[in-house]
Design an enzyme around this catalytic site. Sequence first.
Site, PDB file in Angstrom:
ATOM      1  CB  SER A 140      -0.847  -0.003   1.277  1.00 57.66           C
ATOM      2  OG  SER A 140      -1.467   1.255   1.491  1.00 57.66           O
ATOM      3  CE1 TYR A 153      -4.351  -2.043   5.156  1.00 57.50           C
ATOM      4  CE2 TYR A 153      -3.416   0.109   4.599  1.00 57.50           C
ATOM      5  CZ  TYR A 153      -3.950  -1.112   4.203  1.00 57.50           C
ATOM      6  OH  TYR A 153      -4.067  -1.411   2.861  1.00 57.50           O
TER       7      TYR A 153
HETATM    8  P1  NDP Z   1     -11.125  -6.097  -0.737  1.00 57.73           P
HETATM    9  O1  NDP Z   1     -11.686  -5.987   0.645  1.00 57.73           O
HETATM   10  O2  NDP Z   1     -12.037  -5.886  -1.891  1.00 57.73           O
HETATM   11  O3  NDP Z   1     -10.392  -7.520  -0.899  1.00 57.73           O
HETATM   12  C1  NDP Z   1      -9.692  -8.119   0.154  1.00 57.73           C
HETATM   13  C2  NDP Z   1      -9.530  -9.592  -0.172  1.00 57.73           C
HETATM   14  O4  NDP Z   1      -8.823 -10.212   0.917  1.00 57.73           O
HETATM   15  C3  NDP Z   1     -10.858 -10.319  -0.298  1.00 57.73           C
HETATM   16  O5  NDP Z   1     -10.801 -11.183  -1.404  1.00 57.73           O
HETATM   17  C4  NDP Z   1     -10.966 -11.130   0.993  1.00 57.73           C
HETATM   18  O6  NDP Z   1     -11.632 -12.353   0.757  1.00 57.73           O
HETATM   19  C5  NDP Z   1      -9.504 -11.389   1.284  1.00 57.73           C
HETATM   20  N1  NDP Z   1      -9.269 -11.757   2.666  1.00 57.73           N
HETATM   21  C6  NDP Z   1      -9.499 -11.034   3.790  1.00 57.73           C
HETATM   22  N2  NDP Z   1      -9.217 -11.758   4.882  1.00 57.73           N
HETATM   23  C7  NDP Z   1      -8.786 -12.970   4.432  1.00 57.73           C
HETATM   24  C8  NDP Z   1      -8.334 -14.154   5.055  1.00 57.73           C
HETATM   25  N3  NDP Z   1      -8.272 -14.258   6.398  1.00 57.73           N
HETATM   26  N4  NDP Z   1      -7.970 -15.201   4.308  1.00 57.73           N
HETATM   27  C9  NDP Z   1      -8.045 -15.121   2.946  1.00 57.73           C
HETATM   28  N5  NDP Z   1      -8.453 -14.031   2.274  1.00 57.73           N
HETATM   29  C10 NDP Z   1      -8.815 -12.967   3.028  1.00 57.73           C
HETATM   30  O7  NDP Z   1      -9.909  -5.068  -0.764  1.00 57.73           O
HETATM   31  P2  NDP Z   1      -8.739  -4.784  -1.843  1.00 57.73           P
HETATM   32  O8  NDP Z   1      -8.963  -5.511  -3.094  1.00 57.73           O
HETATM   33  O9  NDP Z   1      -8.582  -3.341  -1.887  1.00 57.73           O
HETATM   34  O10 NDP Z   1      -7.484  -5.381  -1.048  1.00 57.73           O
HETATM   35  C11 NDP Z   1      -6.479  -6.153  -1.657  1.00 57.73           C
HETATM   36  C12 NDP Z   1      -5.118  -5.720  -1.121  1.00 57.73           C
HETATM   37  O11 NDP Z   1      -4.848  -4.392  -1.593  1.00 57.73           O
HETATM   38  C13 NDP Z   1      -5.021  -5.667   0.408  1.00 57.73           C
HETATM   39  O12 NDP Z   1      -3.792  -6.219   0.816  1.00 57.73           O
HETATM   40  C14 NDP Z   1      -5.066  -4.176   0.696  1.00 57.73           C
HETATM   41  O13 NDP Z   1      -4.432  -3.854   1.913  1.00 57.73           O
HETATM   42  C15 NDP Z   1      -4.347  -3.632  -0.507  1.00 57.73           C
HETATM   43  N6  NDP Z   1      -4.581  -2.209  -0.761  1.00 57.73           N
HETATM   44  C16 NDP Z   1      -5.804  -1.751  -1.182  1.00 57.73           C
HETATM   45  C17 NDP Z   1      -6.009  -0.397  -1.372  1.00 57.73           C
HETATM   46  C18 NDP Z   1      -7.339   0.150  -1.758  1.00 57.73           C
HETATM   47  O14 NDP Z   1      -7.531   1.382  -1.713  1.00 57.73           O
HETATM   48  N7  NDP Z   1      -8.308  -0.681  -2.156  1.00 57.73           N
HETATM   49  C19 NDP Z   1      -4.920   0.578  -1.208  1.00 57.73           C
HETATM   50  C20 NDP Z   1      -3.686  -0.018  -0.777  1.00 57.73           C
HETATM   51  C21 NDP Z   1      -3.530  -1.349  -0.585  1.00 57.73           C
HETATM   52  P3  NDP Z   1     -12.648 -13.083   1.764  1.00 57.73           P
HETATM   53  O15 NDP Z   1     -13.264 -12.034   2.633  1.00 57.73           O
HETATM   54  O16 NDP Z   1     -13.606 -13.752   0.827  1.00 57.73           O
HETATM   55  O17 NDP Z   1     -11.782 -14.052   2.504  1.00 57.73           O
END
Ligand code: NDP
Length: 243
Positions: A140, A153
């Site tokens: 991030s 975070y």
């Molecule tokens: P989303 O919330 O849309 O996606 C997060 C994903 O992580 C989901 O598929 C969720 O799946 C999965 N997840 C959460 N907990 C678990 C777990 N315990 N085991 C397996 N999978 C898990 O957010 P983003 O797509 O934005 O996030 C993706 C990455 O990008 C993250 O690492 C986030 O920190 C990073 N990021 C995002 C930004 C943004 O603005 N969107 C900015 C900077 C970084 P499920 O709940 O089905 O398990």
Amino acid sequence: MEQSKVVAITGASSGIGEATARRLAADGHRVFLGARRTERLAALTAEIAAAGGGAAYQRLDVTDAADVRSFVAAARARYGRLDVLVNNAGVMPLSPLEALLTHEWDRMIDVNLRGVLYGIAAALPVMRAQGGGHVVNVASVGAYEVSPTAAVYCATKFAVRAVSEGLRQESAGDIRVTLVSPGVTESELADSISNPVARKAMESYRAVALPASTIADAIAYALSQPPEVDVNEIVVRPAASAQ
Ligand code: NDP
């Protein structure tokens, strides 16, 4: 078309992981998808297959090291190898430290940091045995700067950046390591914020956001480089973002 790779993606049920699965499958790679919401993974797998791509999935909780090992083993069993692991799963329940939401701090450490480490632990032996591989960690802009309500975070993302650099140094020659750091991107990430102060702050902070496909494009770029090229860090922000 570039060489088809086997790519395992954590957190593929929404946002950046989902967009990355679509993009890499469209590029001709075979994707193996993990997350807890399997109904979403099933629908995405069917969509990719209907478009002529190769996809499969397995339920995955990245906070469980054995589960991550089983996920990586299943990808290898399905496709015979594992070329790339995208450690993308993440949560962001922001709050001021003084709110003392220690269970949410633990969850961020468990998913965002331990989950990435478990992914590396599962993938490294497989990649070493087959003579190479590529680990892509999604961090991030919070891996480079800290802001109020985001201390924990950002701590997890700073740590992922440190782990990525350490892995790069220790793996020179056979494992490529890419850290992809998005700015604000459309996804479900902010839905996990329970603290009202942080939730309010996010409304303006997240007003300008990139589509998740732009982060998928950055990951696809890193994967598409020739074997001797290791793209180590990519930061992608909305052009209008001052943060
Ligand atoms: P989303 O919330 O849309 O996606 C997060 C994903 O992580 C989901 O598929 C969720 O799946 C999965 N997840 C959460 N907990 C678990 C777990 N315990 N085991 C397996 N999978 C898990 O957010 P983003 O797509 O934005 O996030 C993706 C990455 O990008 C993250 O690492 C986030 O920190 C990073 N990021 C995002 C930004 C943004 O603005 N969107 C900015 C900077 C970084 P499920 O709940 O089905 O398990």
